[in-house]
Design a protein around this motif. Structure first.
Motif, PDB file in Angstrom:
ATOM      1  N   ALA A   1      12.908  -2.393  13.678  1.00 36.80           N
ATOM      2  CA  ALA A   1      11.509  -1.715  13.175  1.00 36.80           C
ATOM      3  C   ALA A   1      10.490  -2.792  12.845  1.00 36.80           C
ATOM      4  CB  ALA A   1      11.891  -2.611  11.294  1.00 36.80           C
ATOM      5  N   GLY A   2       9.974  -1.091  13.252  1.00 36.90           N
ATOM      6  CA  GLY A   2       7.782  -2.272  13.141  1.00 36.90           C
ATOM      7  C   GLY A   2       7.055  -2.437  12.267  1.00 36.90           C
ATOM      8  N   PRO A   3       6.471  -3.342  12.310  1.00 32.89           N
ATOM      9  CA  PRO A   3       5.423  -4.446  10.986  1.00 32.89           C
ATOM     10  C   PRO A   3       4.743  -2.823  10.607  1.00 32.89           C
ATOM     11  CG  PRO A   3       5.321  -5.631  13.360  1.00 32.89           C
ATOM     12  CD  PRO A   3       6.319  -4.323  13.575  1.00 32.89           C
ATOM     13  N   TRP A   4       4.491  -3.545   9.276  1.00 31.57           N
ATOM     14  CA  TRP A   4       4.024  -2.360   8.743  1.00 31.57           C
ATOM     15  C   TRP A   4       4.288  -1.080   8.327  1.00 31.57           C
ATOM     16  CZ3 TRP A   4       1.136  -5.573  12.986  1.00 31.57           C
ATOM     17  CH2 TRP A   4       1.080  -6.360  12.279  1.00 31.57           C
ATOM     18  N   ASN A   5       4.877  -0.666   8.533  1.00 24.30           N
ATOM     19  CA  ASN A   5       5.900   0.703   8.546  1.00 24.30           C
ATOM     20  C   ASN A   5       7.017   0.930   8.104  1.00 24.30           C
ATOM     21  OD1 ASN A   5       4.891   3.358   9.872  1.00 24.30           O
ATOM     22  ND2 ASN A   5       5.232   2.247  11.806  1.00 24.30           N
ATOM     23  N   VAL A   6       6.907   0.537   6.808  1.00 25.21           N
ATOM     24  CA  VAL A   6       8.489   0.217   5.911  1.00 25.21           C
ATOM     25  C   VAL A   6       8.952   2.152   5.454  1.00 25.21           C
ATOM     26  CG1 VAL A   6       6.866   0.351   3.644  1.00 25.21           C
ATOM     27  CG2 VAL A   6       9.840  -0.167   4.119  1.00 25.21           C
ATOM     28  N   ALA A   7       8.164   3.029   5.195  1.00 24.03           N
ATOM     29  CA  ALA A   7       8.635   4.573   4.920  1.00 24.03           C
ATOM     30  C   ALA A   7       8.780   5.231   6.281  1.00 24.03           C
ATOM     31  CB  ALA A   7       7.437   5.571   4.611  1.00 24.03           C
ATOM     32  N   TYR A   8       8.283   5.145   7.123  1.00 22.81           N
ATOM     33  CA  TYR A   8       8.725   5.688   9.097  1.00 22.81           C
ATOM     34  C   TYR A   8       9.826   4.864   9.714  1.00 22.81           C
ATOM     35  CZ  TYR A   8       6.972   7.064  13.821  1.00 22.81           C
ATOM     36  OH  TYR A   8       7.515   7.651  15.240  1.00 22.81           O
ATOM     37  N   ASN A   9      10.395   3.011   9.350  1.00 18.80           N
ATOM     38  CA  ASN A   9      11.439   2.822  10.027  1.00 18.80           C
ATOM     39  C   ASN A   9      12.568   3.689   8.640  1.00 18.80           C
ATOM     40  OD1 ASN A   9       9.937   1.546  11.205  1.00 18.80           O
ATOM     41  ND2 ASN A   9       9.076  -0.221   9.816  1.00 18.80           N
ATOM     42  N   MET A  10      12.468   3.476   7.272  1.00 20.68           N
ATOM     43  CA  MET A  10      13.137   4.208   7.116  1.00 20.68           C
ATOM     44  C   MET A  10      13.576   5.459   7.917  1.00 20.68           C
ATOM     45  SD  MET A  10      11.795   3.196   3.072  1.00 20.68           S
ATOM     46  CE  MET A  10      13.040   4.432   2.259  1.00 20.68           C
ATOM     47  N   SER A  11      12.605   6.346   7.613  1.00 28.01           N
ATOM     48  CA  SER A  11      12.984   8.008   8.342  1.00 28.01           C
ATOM     49  C   SER A  11      13.076   7.365   9.636  1.00 28.01           C
ATOM     50  CB  SER A  11      11.601   8.751   9.033  1.00 28.01           C
ATOM     51  OG  SER A  11      11.141   8.220   9.368  1.00 28.01           O
ATOM     52  N   LYS A  12      13.074   7.509  10.426  1.00 27.49           N
ATOM     53  CA  LYS A  12      13.880   6.891  11.727  1.00 27.49           C
ATOM     54  C   LYS A  12      14.980   6.362  12.160  1.00 27.49           C
ATOM     55  CE  LYS A  12      10.206   9.423  13.602  1.00 27.49           C
ATOM     56  NZ  LYS A  12      10.278  10.871  13.612  1.00 27.49           N
ATOM     57  N   PHE A  13      15.603   5.503  11.287  1.00 28.38           N
ATOM     58  CA  PHE A  13      17.032   4.934  11.442  1.00 28.38           C
ATOM     59  C   PHE A  13      17.727   5.972  10.562  1.00 28.38           C
ATOM     60  CE2 PHE A  13      18.195   0.249  12.254  1.00 28.38           C
ATOM     61  CZ  PHE A  13      16.371  -0.115  13.058  1.00 28.38           C
ATOM     62  N   GLY A  14      17.257   6.669   9.890  1.00 27.27           N
ATOM     63  CA  GLY A  14      17.930   7.733   9.056  1.00 27.27           C
ATOM     64  C   GLY A  14      17.839   8.270   9.852  1.00 27.27           C
TER      65      GLY A  14
ATOM     66  N   ASP B   1       0.889  -1.382  -0.297  1.00 31.84           N
ATOM     67  CA  ASP B   1       0.248   0.162  -0.358  1.00 31.84           C
ATOM     68  C   ASP B   1       0.411   1.190   0.015  1.00 31.84           C
ATOM     69  OD1 ASP B   1      -1.851  -1.380  -0.173  1.00 31.84           O
ATOM     70  OD2 ASP B   1      -3.023  -1.337   1.915  1.00 31.84           O
ATOM     71  N   MET B   2       2.241   0.782   0.224  1.00 36.35           N
ATOM     72  CA  MET B   2       2.854   2.351   0.312  1.00 36.35           C
ATOM     73  C   MET B   2       3.748   2.675  -1.221  1.00 36.35           C
ATOM     74  SD  MET B   2       3.881   3.026   3.227  1.00 36.35           S
ATOM     75  CE  MET B   2       2.172   2.320   3.884  1.00 36.35           C
ATOM     76  N   THR B   3       3.057   3.841  -1.708  1.00 39.03           N
ATOM     77  CA  THR B   3       3.324   4.619  -2.813  1.00 39.03           C
ATOM     78  C   THR B   3       4.442   5.792  -2.853  1.00 39.03           C
ATOM     79  OG1 THR B   3       2.204   6.852  -2.016  1.00 39.03           O
ATOM     80  CG2 THR B   3       1.072   5.074  -3.276  1.00 39.03           C
ATOM     81  N   PRO B   4       5.314   5.817  -4.033  1.00 44.45           N
ATOM     82  CA  PRO B   4       6.211   6.675  -4.132  1.00 44.45           C
ATOM     83  C   PRO B   4       5.846   8.097  -3.089  1.00 44.45           C
ATOM     84  CG  PRO B   4       5.778   5.772  -5.971  1.00 44.45           C
ATOM     85  CD  PRO B   4       4.611   5.352  -5.519  1.00 44.45           C
ATOM     86  N   GLU B   5       4.277   8.757  -3.727  1.00 41.53           N
ATOM     87  CA  GLU B   5       3.919   9.888  -2.703  1.00 41.53           C
ATOM     88  C   GLU B   5       4.430   9.575  -1.022  1.00 41.53           C
ATOM     89  OE1 GLU B   5       2.692   8.258  -5.371  1.00 41.53           O
ATOM     90  OE2 GLU B   5       3.117   9.745  -6.974  1.00 41.53           O
ATOM     91  N   ILE B   6       4.003   8.666  -0.656  1.00 36.89           N
ATOM     92  CA  ILE B   6       3.652   8.041   0.743  1.00 36.89           C
ATOM     93  C   ILE B   6       5.660   8.375   1.243  1.00 36.89           C
ATOM     94  CG2 ILE B   6       3.673   6.658   2.199  1.00 36.89           C
ATOM     95  CD1 ILE B   6       0.636   5.949   0.761  1.00 36.89           C
ATOM     96  N   VAL B   7       5.803   7.989   0.746  1.00 35.74           N
ATOM     97  CA  VAL B   7       7.629   7.533   1.231  1.00 35.74           C
ATOM     98  C   VAL B   7       7.875   8.693   0.631  1.00 35.74           C
ATOM     99  CG1 VAL B   7      10.092   6.806   0.117  1.00 35.74           C
ATOM    100  CG2 VAL B   7       7.613   5.046   0.387  1.00 35.74           C
ATOM    101  N   ARG B   8       8.040   9.466  -0.186  1.00 31.49           N
ATOM    102  CA  ARG B   8       8.838  10.986  -0.609  1.00 31.49           C
ATOM    103  C   ARG B   8       8.121  11.745   1.019  1.00 31.49           C
ATOM    104  NH1 ARG B   8       8.208  10.586  -5.943  1.00 31.49           N
ATOM    105  NH2 ARG B   8       9.785   9.999  -6.585  1.00 31.49           N
ATOM    106  N   THR B   9       6.709  11.790   1.178  1.00 27.43           N
ATOM    107  CA  THR B   9       6.188  12.713   2.154  1.00 27.43           C
ATOM    108  C   THR B   9       6.850  12.014   3.158  1.00 27.43           C
ATOM    109  OG1 THR B   9       3.801  12.501   0.681  1.00 27.43           O
ATOM    110  CG2 THR B   9       3.896  13.224   3.468  1.00 27.43           C
ATOM    111  N   THR B  10       6.979  11.076   3.963  1.00 25.56           N
ATOM    112  CA  THR B  10       7.262  10.920   5.164  1.00 25.56           C
ATOM    113  C   THR B  10       9.402  11.238   5.452  1.00 25.56           C
ATOM    114  OG1 THR B  10       5.474   9.077   5.046  1.00 25.56           O
ATOM    115  CG2 THR B  10       7.761   8.627   6.521  1.00 25.56           C
ATOM    116  N   ILE B  11       9.985  10.862   4.302  1.00 23.63           N
ATOM    117  CA  ILE B  11      11.265  11.073   4.192  1.00 23.63           C
ATOM    118  C   ILE B  11      11.334  12.535   3.845  1.00 23.63           C
ATOM    119  CG2 ILE B  11      13.379  11.324   2.567  1.00 23.63           C
ATOM    120  CD1 ILE B  11      12.439   8.227   4.037  1.00 23.63           C
ATOM    121  N   ASP B  12      10.679  13.395   3.381  1.00 23.82           N
ATOM    122  CA  ASP B  12      10.530  14.508   3.471  1.00 23.82           C
ATOM    123  C   ASP B  12      10.478  15.314   4.821  1.00 23.82           C
ATOM    124  OD1 ASP B  12      11.312  14.948   0.525  1.00 23.82           O
ATOM    125  OD2 ASP B  12       9.123  15.957  -0.196  1.00 23.82           O
ATOM    126  N   ILE B  13       9.340  14.375   5.622  1.00 16.84           N
ATOM    127  CA  ILE B  13       9.396  15.926   6.916  1.00 16.84           C
ATOM    128  C   ILE B  13       9.930  14.665   7.848  1.00 16.84           C
ATOM    129  CG2 ILE B  13       7.274  15.952   8.365  1.00 16.84           C
ATOM    130  CD1 ILE B  13       4.992  15.691   6.526  1.00 16.84           C
TER     131      ILE B  13
END
Ligand SMILES: NC(=O)c1ccc[n+]([C@@H]2O[C@H](COP(=O)([O-])OP(=O)(O)OC[C@H]3O[C@@H](n4cnc5c(N)ncnc54)[C@H](O)[C@@H]3O)[C@@H](O)[C@H]2O)c1
Length: 274
Positions: free
Chosen positions: A162-175, A114-126
């Motif tokens: 990593a917490g499950p069902w949270n790939v974009a958030y995990n990427m951002s928070k490990f960063g 369910d993760m789209t490029p837009e969701i991943v970008r918004t999460t990483i951007d913020i």
């Protein structure tokens, strides 16, 4: 008795509510003046309401009720120029900057497909670039003043495990965890300490908007892949009040933590420990 951050000035992002407001109040209780920013529009793709200018006005009211000063601006952490201008306004008013709490963030949960490029970008951007912007807007003032200082970046338990069902958030928070360590190394010679905090489940509109909500991405993830349920379980049950995280922020901001830098401090009821 002097407060633990008496006479210092703290810049806090995401300060309209939740942990950010709590940080503003806790630091103000201990003698700091506050520069606060938050957004006043719904962040795209986020499944719960983000803050409003009314929320930020309430933070102003509560800080002033503690007899501390506050400069508050509506501003998006994705916009470095807006952040620079908000920080400059606060420093012009208060004459210094000592503490930075890079706290603003969003969590858009759901299974990987369910993760789209837009969701991943918004999460990483913020959550990631927005935190970098926060540090970059603040640093020139801190370096020029030569007073040292303390920068506290809000990651998550999800920035340690990593917490499950949270790939974009995990990427951002490990960063964010890595970012804090990088800045800590380079800024130590300027006596600016940089640490990350890693909350577990905190009772805020974010957590309440995604946990235990029937239509949330977590619920869908659990239905599809129940073996992962419980991957991030707190040992201490229940949801933490935001003040528990603010107490950790206060410690890291204070001179009590003068030799603490590059540290990833979990305040998570044991969730990420082994
Ligand atoms: N609540 C939890 O269980 C939990 C757990 C671990 C980490 N965190 C982290 O703690 C931090 C604070 O979250 P919270 O729990 O107080 O939730 P919250 O949603 O109440 O607070 C986050 C704040 O960030 C603001 N924000 C979002 N996008 C922004 C943008 N582009 N520009 C400026 N402000 C923006 C929101 O408007 C909101 O006021 C976040 O970084 C979050 O990821 C929360």
């Amino acid at each position: 008795m002097a407060g633990r951050v008496e006479g210092k000035v703290a810049f806090i992002t995401g300060a309209a509510r939740g942990q950010g407001r709590s940080h503003a109040l806790r630091l103000a209780e201990e003698g700091a003046d506050i520069i606060a920013i938050d957004i006043d529009q719904q962040v795209e793709h986020v499944p719960y309401a983000t803050a409003t200018a009314d929320d930020l006005r309430e933070t102003v009211r509560q800080v002033e009720a503690l007899d501390r000063r506050i400069v508050a601006e509506v501003c998006d952490v994705r916009d470095l120029e807006e952040l620079k201008s908000a920080v400059s306004k606060g420093v012009a008013e208060f004459g210094r900057l000592d503490i930075v709490a890079g706290n603003a963030g969003v969590d858009i949960v759901g299974p990987w497909h369910d993760m789209t490029p837009e969701i991943v970008r918004t999460t990483i951007d913020i959550n990631l670039i927005g935190v970098w912007n926060t540090v970059m807007a603040a640093l020139p003032h801190m370096i020029d003043a030569g007073n040292g200082g303390s920068i506290i970046l809000t990651s998550s338990a999800n920035g340690i495990k990593a917490g499950p069902w949270n790939v974009a958030y995990n990427m951002s928070k490990f960063g964010v965890t890595g970012m804090a360590k990088s800045f800590a190394q380079e800024l130590a010679k300027d006596r600016i300490r940089v640490n990350s905090v890693h909350p577990g489940g905190v009772d805020t509109p974010m957590a309440n908007g995604i946990l235990g909500v029937p239509e949330s991405g977590f619920t869908k993830g659990q239905e599809e892949n129940p073996d992962l349920f419980g991957m991030l379980t707190q040992w201490i049950p229940g949801m933490m009040p935001p003040r528990e995280i603010s107490n950790a922020v206060l410690f890291l901001a204070s001179d009590e933590a003068s030799w603490v830098t590059g540290h990833a401090l979990a305040v998570d009821g044991g969730m990420t420990q082994y």
